[in-house]
Design an enzyme around this catalytic site. Sequence first.
Site: not given
Ligand code: DX5
Ligand code: ZN
Length: 218
Positions: A177, A39, A70, A35, A10, A37, A68, A139
Amino acid sequence: MAKDLKIAPSLLSANFANLSEDLEKINRSEADWLHLDVMDGVFVPNISFGFPVLKAVARISEKPLDVHLMIVEPEKFISQVKEFGAMMMNVHYEACPHLHRVVQQIKEAGMKAGVTLNPATPVAMLSDIIGDVDMVLLMSVNPGFGGQKFIPHTLQKIRELRELMERRGSKALVEVDGGVNLQTAPLLAEAGADVLVAGSAVFKSPDMIETICRLKNS
Ligand code: DX5
Ligand code: ZN
C-alpha cells in the site's frame, strides 16, 4: 505477469462529493477488493472518514471490503467494523501492544485478520504472529496520505516476508500500500506481492476501469 494479482483501489483518492459515481465504476471494474483507509489524527497525522461513511459505502460497493485502520486501539472497533460488512480488518503492528489477542478477536468476529507494518518496522517483528494472520500489509509510504512516492526498500521487504512465510509455513497474502502505479506494480508483482492497493493511480487517472485492468495485468 504475476498469476492472479489482486487489485484493491483505495477510496481515499476518490471524489468525496460524488462517491457513488466512483463506487459504481469500481463495481464495474476488475478490482478484486475495495480498500478503505480509516485515520484518527493520532496514530497518523491526518483524519479521513469514519463509520457513517463506511456504512454508506458498504451499501453501494459490490467488492469485498479491505479495511485499513490507521488508528490507536483498533480493538475497540472490531464489532463495528464487522457490523458494516468488512471482509478484512487490517491493524497496525505499531498500534497493538497485544497484537496476538487482537488478531484472535478479529478472527473470532468472523473477519480475516491483516497486520500492517510501517516502512521502518522490520518484517522480522512478525516472526511469532505470521502463523496466525490471513494477510500482511506492507506500507510502501508512511501512512496518512495518498499520492506519496513509493519507498523502493519495500521490494526487499516483500522478499524477506516471503522467506519468513516459507520458513513458518504461512499461507498469508502479501498486500502492498502506497505509491502503487503502472511503473511500480510490475516490480511489486515480481517481488512477490499478492494484492496491490492503489489510490491516486486509479482515481486520478482519466479511465479508472482501464487503469485497474492494466494494474491487474502487471
Ligand atoms: C495511505 C493509505 C493508502 C493510500 C494510498 O496511508 O493507507 O491506502 O490511499 O494512496 P496512493 O496509492 O495514492 O499512494
Ligand atoms: Zn491503506
